[in-house]
Design a protein around this motif. Structure first.
Motif, PDB file in Angstrom:
ATOM      1  N   ILE A 177    -118.295 -57.388 -30.164  1.00  0.00           N
ATOM      2  CA  ILE A 177    -119.230 -56.385 -29.644  1.00  0.00           C
ATOM      3  C   ILE A 177    -118.478 -55.224 -29.013  1.00  0.00           C
ATOM      4  CG2 ILE A 177    -120.926 -56.012 -27.799  1.00  0.00           C
ATOM      5  CD1 ILE A 177    -122.021 -58.856 -28.509  1.00  0.00           C
ATOM      6  N   ASP A 228    -116.525 -52.895 -25.993  1.00  0.00           N
ATOM      7  CA  ASP A 228    -116.902 -52.388 -24.677  1.00  0.00           C
ATOM      8  C   ASP A 228    -118.250 -51.678 -24.770  1.00  0.00           C
ATOM      9  OD1 ASP A 228    -117.113 -51.466 -22.155  1.00  0.00           O
ATOM     10  OD2 ASP A 228    -115.540 -49.931 -22.332  1.00  0.00           O
ATOM     11  N   VAL A 229    -119.271 -52.278 -24.136  1.00  0.00           N
ATOM     12  CA  VAL A 229    -120.606 -51.677 -24.189  1.00  0.00           C
ATOM     13  C   VAL A 229    -121.055 -51.235 -22.802  1.00  0.00           C
ATOM     14  CG1 VAL A 229    -121.484 -52.776 -26.284  1.00  0.00           C
ATOM     15  CG2 VAL A 229    -121.554 -54.029 -24.119  1.00  0.00           C
ATOM     16  N   SER A 230    -120.089 -51.069 -21.900  1.00  0.00           N
ATOM     17  CA  SER A 230    -120.464 -50.767 -20.517  1.00  0.00           C
ATOM     18  C   SER A 230    -121.119 -49.398 -20.388  1.00  0.00           C
ATOM     19  CB  SER A 230    -119.246 -50.868 -19.605  1.00  0.00           C
ATOM     20  OG  SER A 230    -118.236 -49.986 -20.065  1.00  0.00           O
ATOM     21  N   TRP A 253    -123.540 -48.510 -22.266  1.00  0.00           N
ATOM     22  CA  TRP A 253    -124.921 -48.665 -22.734  1.00  0.00           C
ATOM     23  C   TRP A 253    -125.777 -49.404 -21.710  1.00  0.00           C
ATOM     24  CZ3 TRP A 253    -126.360 -46.780 -27.532  1.00  0.00           C
ATOM     25  CH2 TRP A 253    -125.316 -46.487 -28.448  1.00  0.00           C
ATOM     26  N   ALA A 292    -128.972 -51.698 -21.762  1.00  0.00           N
ATOM     27  CA  ALA A 292    -129.767 -52.415 -22.764  1.00  0.00           C
ATOM     28  C   ALA A 292    -130.868 -53.195 -22.071  1.00  0.00           C
ATOM     29  CB  ALA A 292    -128.878 -53.372 -23.552  1.00  0.00           C
ATOM     30  N   PHE A 349    -123.327 -55.289 -21.109  1.00  0.00           N
ATOM     31  CA  PHE A 349    -124.304 -54.199 -21.087  1.00  0.00           C
ATOM     32  C   PHE A 349    -124.724 -53.876 -19.665  1.00  0.00           C
ATOM     33  CE2 PHE A 349    -125.045 -55.635 -25.479  1.00  0.00           C
ATOM     34  CZ  PHE A 349    -125.096 -54.413 -26.141  1.00  0.00           C
ATOM     35  N   ASN A 380    -132.432 -46.431 -31.250  1.00  0.00           N
ATOM     36  CA  ASN A 380    -131.777 -47.678 -30.844  1.00  0.00           C
ATOM     37  C   ASN A 380    -132.777 -48.707 -30.307  1.00  0.00           C
ATOM     38  OD1 ASN A 380    -129.231 -47.016 -31.658  1.00  0.00           O
ATOM     39  ND2 ASN A 380    -128.701 -46.034 -29.717  1.00  0.00           N
ATOM     40  N   VAL A 396    -125.154 -54.453 -32.607  1.00  0.00           N
ATOM     41  CA  VAL A 396    -124.265 -53.423 -32.052  1.00  0.00           C
ATOM     42  C   VAL A 396    -123.619 -52.599 -33.162  1.00  0.00           C
ATOM     43  CG1 VAL A 396    -122.132 -53.078 -30.725  1.00  0.00           C
ATOM     44  CG2 VAL A 396    -123.883 -54.629 -29.891  1.00  0.00           C
ATOM     45  N   LYS A 432    -124.883 -43.636 -31.762  1.00  0.00           N
ATOM     46  CA  LYS A 432    -124.388 -42.997 -30.543  1.00  0.00           C
ATOM     47  C   LYS A 432    -125.334 -41.897 -30.090  1.00  0.00           C
ATOM     48  CE  LYS A 432    -120.504 -45.127 -29.745  1.00  0.00           C
ATOM     49  NZ  LYS A 432    -120.295 -45.866 -28.513  1.00  0.00           N
TER      50      LYS A 432
END
Lengths: 343, 316
Positions: free
Chosen positions: B184, B186-188, B190, B192, B220, B282, B311, B316
């Motif tokens: 997945i 780095d989704v920091s 985002w 969610a 997230f 999204n 993901v 974006k």
């Protein structure tokens, strides 16, 4: 409007009444035994007999002795209590539309019991009937106080009761919305008038008050007959009408409140059973009260049994079914009674 | 029938005593009860119970994780609700005991269980009745977090005598989950949000809910305020369009129990169309049952694998 109650002692023989009571009692016993035999798990009659009388052979101790039997006992107790409560309230308020539900006793009891459950989730069962009684009395107090100090017409009294009921009902709705969502809530199931999950613990905390209050209600039946003659006549016959009304309403309130605490709100029984009884034996409370109690027992015990049998393993609340079974019968009785008694 | 003569009684009694003692010693460790501390008390559970009834899906998950099949499940009277990920392990030889909300005590009793696993908030009111049927242990499945679900899984494994199996399974679990996390990335950046749409209302799973904590574990962010407690209402929050617009998540995972959902009827309303996730495309539909009702070791791996795919396609 109040013709049904005003017609006092209908000249029907006591013998006929006694025969009817006996017949109803047999029906109640048959229904109660039947309710022991139905549920999600089919149990042969022989096994039920073995279990009940601890005979040799196959037994189903838990299901019979700890699940169905306490439910049966509670259904009988609550059915009788609600019916008696309704009959008394209809006579005292002199309004055939009155019932513990209509004048707010059930909602008051439910609100206080619900508050107790939600605020003190760990509190022992014993306190539930007490909280319900305080709630029921709070609701009834409005009606009682008004009845005591202001000489209002029957219809005004009933309307005040309705208003009080709405206030408490709003409180119940509010609690259910803000605190315990339907997803997680046992209170929700209990409020629909269900015997699901009821055990001997519930019988233990309610049987004594329900039996005692029912006995008192039956003993007071002759006073109801006097009150039904109209206030002037009753006073003339030496009855302290306001005081008797208060006493009778107190008994009716406690009967309804304790049953709400253990089986939830079964609104229809208190309205329906007395009318059915009146149709069967006439307006004399000496006969009508025991008949109403038997009819109430029959309705609740049947409703609980059918609710278990209809779609196992899912249970349909007895409160819902009691209304479903009772309503058509009730309407039929009303249709066939009105013209006769209005004359 | 005359009593069977055992000959010289003193001698025989001595032998019998020794034999009995030996048998006791051999059997004792097997028959020892385990004390299990749980949300509604401490309960003695017979060693390695064989007939287990579970009243929430996450307990099916815990048992399946260590290869134990329950005899009864509160499956809401829908056998398909026990998904293939579970039936692959536990098979199909279990009986429905009704709904999770009001399971049938009669059916539970008829299964003659030696252990019942209940949900703390759902079944507290009938805990006494359940305990009369069999030793009952309760865990917070409905309103607990991912971490709480894993802890409960460990305790359940201990209760059924499968500590070693669970330890191995959790090690495997960690490896898998870390693998998903790496995939997945780095989704920091985002935020969610998992939501349930049942056609009449939408329910946001807050940071203290199972899904909220699972999404947080993957890194997230969540724009919802974190409630103080973890009651049902704080974990699963009924939300209006205005509130959703205010929370304004960048990614929405939507579980729909009705088609069309309530959110579908909002399409075209500026307030809805301008929610970040809706605007950027999204908003992703996920399996409502798997995401919102299943919790635990296996369920979180299903969600994790699902997230890896989701993901990949986020814009974006």
């Amino acid at each position: 409007m109040s013709a049904v109650v005003h017609v006092p002692v209908r000249p029907r023989s006591t013998l006929r009444g006694l025969v009817l009571i006996a017949a109803l009692a047999v029906l109640v016993i048959a229904a109660a035994l039947w309710s022991l035999s139905v549920g999600a798990v089919p149990i042969p009659t022989q096994t039920i007999v073995n279990t009940l009388f601890t005979l040799d052979g196959e037994q189903q101790t838990y299901i019979i002795m700890k699940s169905r039997l306490p439910r049966m006992v509670l259904a009988l107790l609550a059915g009788a209590a609600l019916a008696l409560s309704g009959a008394i309230i209809q006579a005292v308020i002199r309004n055939p539309l009155a019932s513990p539900n209509i004048i707010g006793i059930n909602s008051g009891a439910a609100l206080f019991a619900l508050v107790l459950v939600l605020v003190f989730p760990d509190i022992p069962q014993v306190w539930m009937p007490l909280a319900a009684c305080i709630g029921g009395l709070t609701a009834a107090a409005f009606v009682m106080v008004v009845a005591h100090y202001r000489n209002l017409s029957a219809i005004h009294l009933a309307l005040i009761g309705v208003a009080v009921g709405f206030v408490f009902e709003a409180g119940v709705d509010y609690l259910l919305i803000v605190s315990n969502d339907s997803e997680s809530s046992a209170p929700m199931i209990w409020l629909t008038g269900s015997l699901w999950g009821r055990t001997w613990a519930h019988v233990a905390v309610s049987w004594l008050p329900l039996v005692a209050l029912s006995a008192v209600a039956l003993l007071l039946s002759y006073r109801l007959d006097l009150i039904a003659l109209g206030e002037a006549t009753a006073t003339g016959l030496g009855l302290n009408v306001p005081r008797q009304r208060l006493l009778l309403l107190l008994v009716a309130t406690l009967l309804a409140s304790v049953s709400v605490a253990v089986v939830g709100v079964m609104g229809f029984i208190g309205l329906m059973a007395p009318h059915i009884a009146r149709r069967l034996v006439g307006g004399s409370h000496r006969l009508m009260l025991p008949v109403a109690a038997l009819v109430g027992m029959l309705l609740v015990v049947l409703a609980d049994g059918i609710g278990r049998a209809i779609a196992p393993p899912i249970e349909v609340s007895a409160g819902i079914l009691a209304a479903l079974i009772g309503a058509p019968f009730f309407i039929y009785i009303m249709l066939t009674t009105t013209s006769e008694q209005d004359s | 029938m005359p009593p069977i003569s055992l000959g010289s009684s003193m001698f025989n009694r001595a032998i019998l005593a020794v034999l009995a003692g030996a048998i006791m010693l051999a059997v004792a460790p097997l028959a020892q009860a385990v004390e299990i501390r749980h949300d509604l008390g401490t309960t003695e559970v017979p060693d390695a119970p064989k007939r287990i009834v579970v009243l929430e899906y996450s307990f099916v998950d815990s048992l399946a994780a260590v290869g134990v099949a329950p005899v009864g499940i509160a499956d809401d009277d829908t056998r398909e609700s026990i998904v293939p990920a579970y039936t692959a392990v536990i098979g199909d030889d279990w009986k429905s005991v009704g709904t999770r909300k009001s399971p049938s005590l009669e059916v539970i009793a008829s299964l003659q269980p030696d252990l019942i696993i209940a949900d703390t908030s759902r079944h507290e009111a009938i805990y006494g009745a359940l305990s009369e049927i069999a030793p009952t242990i309760a865990f917070d499945s409905l309103t607990g977090t991912y971490q709480v679900a894993l802890e409960a899984a460990k305790t359940i494994a201990h209760a059924v005598g499968k500590d070693a199996e669970m330890e191995a399974r959790l090690a495997e679990h960690t490896t898998r989950m870390e693998g998903f996390k790496a995939a997945i990335g780095d989704v920091s950046a985002w935020s969610a949000q998992f939501i349930v749409d049942n056609g009449e209302g939408i329910f946001l799973h807050s940071p203290v809910s199972y899904n909220g904590s699972l999404l947080a574990w993957f890194g997230f962010n969540n724009n919802m305020p974190t409630p103080d407690g973890h009651t049902y209402e704080e974990a699963i929050v009924k939300t209006s369009l205005e509130q959703l617009s205010e929370i304004n998540p960048q990614v929405i995972l939507r579980g729909k129990y009705a088609d069309p959902g309530l959110t579908d009827s909002w399409v075209g309303q500026p307030l809805y169309d301008n929610v970040e996730a809706v605007k950027t495309g999204n908003l992703v539909d996920v399996n409502a049952h798997e995401w919102s009702r299943l919790r635990g070791v296996i369920a979180s791996e299903v969600s994790g694998a699902n997230l890896v795919e989701i993901v990949k396609h986020l814009k974006k």
